[in-house]
Design a protein around this motif. Sequence first.
Motif, PDB file in Angstrom:
ATOM      1  N   GLU A   1       0.899  -1.196  -0.006  1.00 58.82           N
ATOM      2  CA  GLU A   1       0.013   0.006  -0.071  1.00 58.82           C
ATOM      3  C   GLU A   1       0.844   1.314   0.081  1.00 58.82           C
ATOM      4  OE1 GLU A   1      -0.342  -2.420   1.945  1.00 58.82           O
ATOM      5  OE2 GLU A   1      -0.527  -1.969   4.161  1.00 58.82           O
ATOM      6  N   ASP A   2       2.048   0.998   0.037  1.00 58.27           N
ATOM      7  CA  ASP A   2       2.887   2.269  -0.099  1.00 58.27           C
ATOM      8  C   ASP A   2       3.259   2.730  -1.510  1.00 58.27           C
ATOM      9  OD1 ASP A   2       4.759   1.046   2.568  1.00 58.27           O
ATOM     10  OD2 ASP A   2       3.365   2.733   2.609  1.00 58.27           O
ATOM     11  N   THR A   3       2.816   1.771  -2.416  1.00 58.20           N
ATOM     12  CA  THR A   3       3.061   2.106  -3.966  1.00 58.20           C
ATOM     13  C   THR A   3       2.496   3.390  -4.125  1.00 58.20           C
ATOM     14  OG1 THR A   3       2.878  -0.018  -4.527  1.00 58.20           O
ATOM     15  CG2 THR A   3       2.344   1.308  -6.075  1.00 58.20           C
ATOM     16  N   ALA A   4       2.872   4.369  -5.016  1.00 57.84           N
ATOM     17  CA  ALA A   4       2.543   5.615  -5.073  1.00 57.84           C
ATOM     18  C   ALA A   4       3.687   6.576  -5.858  1.00 57.84           C
ATOM     19  CB  ALA A   4       2.215   6.413  -3.765  1.00 57.84           C
ATOM     20  N   VAL A   5       3.135   7.481  -6.378  1.00 58.04           N
ATOM     21  CA  VAL A   5       4.227   8.593  -7.003  1.00 58.04           C
ATOM     22  C   VAL A   5       4.507   9.485  -5.693  1.00 58.04           C
ATOM     23  CG1 VAL A   5       4.701  10.762  -8.474  1.00 58.04           C
ATOM     24  CG2 VAL A   5       3.514   8.492  -9.321  1.00 58.04           C
ATOM     25  N   TYR A   6       5.929   9.631  -5.304  1.00 58.94           N
ATOM     26  CA  TYR A   6       6.284  10.211  -4.280  1.00 58.94           C
ATOM     27  C   TYR A   6       6.685  11.650  -4.751  1.00 58.94           C
ATOM     28  CZ  TYR A   6       5.604   6.364  -1.007  1.00 58.94           C
ATOM     29  OH  TYR A   6       4.905   5.347  -0.449  1.00 58.94           O
ATOM     30  N   LEU A   7       5.897  12.669  -3.991  1.00 63.11           N
ATOM     31  CA  LEU A   7       6.283  14.134  -4.453  1.00 63.11           C
ATOM     32  C   LEU A   7       7.008  14.763  -3.417  1.00 63.11           C
ATOM     33  CD1 LEU A   7       3.174  13.687  -5.692  1.00 63.11           C
ATOM     34  CD2 LEU A   7       4.259  15.160  -7.242  1.00 63.11           C
ATOM     35  N   CYS A   8       7.994  15.525  -3.447  1.00 60.81           N
ATOM     36  CA  CYS A   8       8.533  16.431  -2.508  1.00 60.81           C
ATOM     37  C   CYS A   8       8.253  17.738  -2.826  1.00 60.81           C
ATOM     38  CB  CYS A   8      10.300  16.392  -2.559  1.00 60.81           C
ATOM     39  SG  CYS A   8      11.058  17.121  -4.200  1.00 60.81           S
ATOM     40  N   ALA A   9       7.858  18.487  -1.639  1.00 63.16           N
ATOM     41  CA  ALA A   9       7.485  19.598  -1.602  1.00 63.16           C
ATOM     42  C   ALA A   9       8.198  20.748  -0.555  1.00 63.16           C
ATOM     43  CB  ALA A   9       5.886  19.818  -1.060  1.00 63.16           C
ATOM     44  N   ALA A  10       8.267  21.933  -0.597  1.00 61.05           N
ATOM     45  CA  ALA A  10       8.941  22.814   0.104  1.00 61.05           C
ATOM     46  C   ALA A  10       8.258  24.116   0.129  1.00 61.05           C
ATOM     47  CB  ALA A  10      10.259  23.126  -0.452  1.00 61.05           C
ATOM     48  N   ARG A  11       8.445  25.006   1.119  1.00 61.42           N
ATOM     49  CA  ARG A  11       7.958  26.449   1.271  1.00 61.42           C
ATOM     50  C   ARG A  11       9.117  27.124   2.266  1.00 61.42           C
ATOM     51  NH1 ARG A  11       3.039  24.464   5.590  1.00 61.42           N
ATOM     52  NH2 ARG A  11       4.373  24.669   7.725  1.00 61.42           N
ATOM     53  N   GLY A  12       8.820  28.492   2.146  1.00 61.82           N
ATOM     54  CA  GLY A  12       9.443  29.337   3.043  1.00 61.82           C
ATOM     55  C   GLY A  12       8.906  29.387   4.540  1.00 61.82           C
ATOM     56  N   SER A  13       9.140  30.555   5.205  1.00 59.90           N
ATOM     57  CA  SER A  13       8.674  30.611   6.680  1.00 59.90           C
ATOM     58  C   SER A  13       7.498  31.142   6.906  1.00 59.90           C
ATOM     59  CB  SER A  13       9.726  31.210   7.293  1.00 59.90           C
ATOM     60  OG  SER A  13       9.858  32.829   6.706  1.00 59.90           O
ATOM     61  N   ARG A  14       6.517  31.382   5.905  1.00 56.78           N
ATOM     62  CA  ARG A  14       5.520  32.101   6.158  1.00 56.78           C
ATOM     63  C   ARG A  14       4.475  31.446   7.364  1.00 56.78           C
ATOM     64  NH1 ARG A  14       0.675  33.059   1.470  1.00 56.78           N
ATOM     65  NH2 ARG A  14      -1.063  33.922   2.731  1.00 56.78           N
ATOM     66  N   TYR A  15       4.342  30.115   7.153  1.00 56.38           N
ATOM     67  CA  TYR A  15       3.418  29.600   8.002  1.00 56.38           C
ATOM     68  C   TYR A  15       4.024  28.837   9.209  1.00 56.38           C
ATOM     69  CZ  TYR A  15      -0.011  29.251   4.138  1.00 56.38           C
ATOM     70  OH  TYR A  15      -0.707  29.839   3.059  1.00 56.38           O
ATOM     71  N   GLY A  16       5.456  29.133   9.366  1.00 60.38           N
ATOM     72  CA  GLY A  16       6.026  28.458  10.595  1.00 60.38           C
ATOM     73  C   GLY A  16       5.975  26.882  10.333  1.00 60.38           C
ATOM     74  N   TRP A  17       5.525  26.435  11.767  1.00 59.53           N
ATOM     75  CA  TRP A  17       5.436  24.914  11.526  1.00 59.53           C
ATOM     76  C   TRP A  17       3.966  24.433  11.765  1.00 59.53           C
ATOM     77  CZ3 TRP A  17       7.860  21.170  10.197  1.00 59.53           C
ATOM     78  CH2 TRP A  17       7.694  19.815  10.640  1.00 59.53           C
ATOM     79  N   ASN A  18       3.104  25.366  11.034  1.00 59.96           N
ATOM     80  CA  ASN A  18       1.653  25.270  10.898  1.00 59.96           C
ATOM     81  C   ASN A  18       1.197  24.677   9.553  1.00 59.96           C
ATOM     82  OD1 ASN A  18       0.700  26.364  13.693  1.00 59.96           O
ATOM     83  ND2 ASN A  18       1.444  28.297  12.508  1.00 59.96           N
ATOM     84  N   TYR A  19       0.349  23.827   9.436  1.00 62.21           N
ATOM     85  CA  TYR A  19      -0.477  23.429   8.452  1.00 62.21           C
ATOM     86  C   TYR A  19       0.650  22.368   7.599  1.00 62.21           C
ATOM     87  CZ  TYR A  19      -3.034  27.203   9.291  1.00 62.21           C
ATOM     88  OH  TYR A  19      -3.963  28.375  10.155  1.00 62.21           O
ATOM     89  N   VAL A  20       1.642  21.443   8.320  1.00 66.33           N
ATOM     90  CA  VAL A  20       2.575  20.864   7.468  1.00 66.33           C
ATOM     91  C   VAL A  20       1.998  19.764   6.756  1.00 66.33           C
ATOM     92  CG1 VAL A  20       4.452  21.771   9.161  1.00 66.33           C
ATOM     93  CG2 VAL A  20       3.159  19.639   9.749  1.00 66.33           C
ATOM     94  N   SER A  21       1.074  19.542   7.051  1.00 65.04           N
ATOM     95  CA  SER A  21       0.448  18.351   6.401  1.00 65.04           C
ATOM     96  C   SER A  21      -0.722  18.749   5.267  1.00 65.04           C
ATOM     97  CB  SER A  21      -0.288  17.220   7.253  1.00 65.04           C
ATOM     98  OG  SER A  21      -1.610  17.997   8.050  1.00 65.04           O
ATOM     99  N   ASP A  22      -0.583  19.942   4.785  1.00 68.56           N
ATOM    100  CA  ASP A  22      -1.727  20.598   3.848  1.00 68.56           C
ATOM    101  C   ASP A  22      -0.991  20.756   2.847  1.00 68.56           C
ATOM    102  OD1 ASP A  22      -3.975  23.343   4.346  1.00 68.56           O
ATOM    103  OD2 ASP A  22      -3.579  22.104   2.670  1.00 68.56           O
TER     104      ASP A  22
END
Length: 124
Positions: free
Chosen positions: A86-107
Amino acid sequence: VQLQASGGGLVQAGGSLRLTCAASGRTFSTYAWFRQAPGKEREFVAAISSSSINIYYSDSVKGRFTISRDNAKNTQYLQMNNLKFEDTAVYLCAARGSRYGWNYVSDKGAYAYWGQGTLVTVSS
């Protein structure tokens, strides 16, 4: 600005893979991995803060996957152990700046930068 993911492949259940995401063009505060299986929504896998002090995993991968980063290389990693079908998938990396701090990390909507994805296929 570019994120380049690599390291995917075909592995048997119980095996391991290490994904790499190399960033260029700027530095980022939070890195994350998401995945998307065929016919399913993109889902959060793991996130790591700039200093690596804060790390967060989805329940489905906790204890099996490890996210890390090397700021000197502007690169993040995802070590995946004890892989399941069930781990089969396309894995995508994502990144962001400091706008949200440590909030909404799973969004996924809170990430402005995305790599092209790397396919992980786990055979049962």
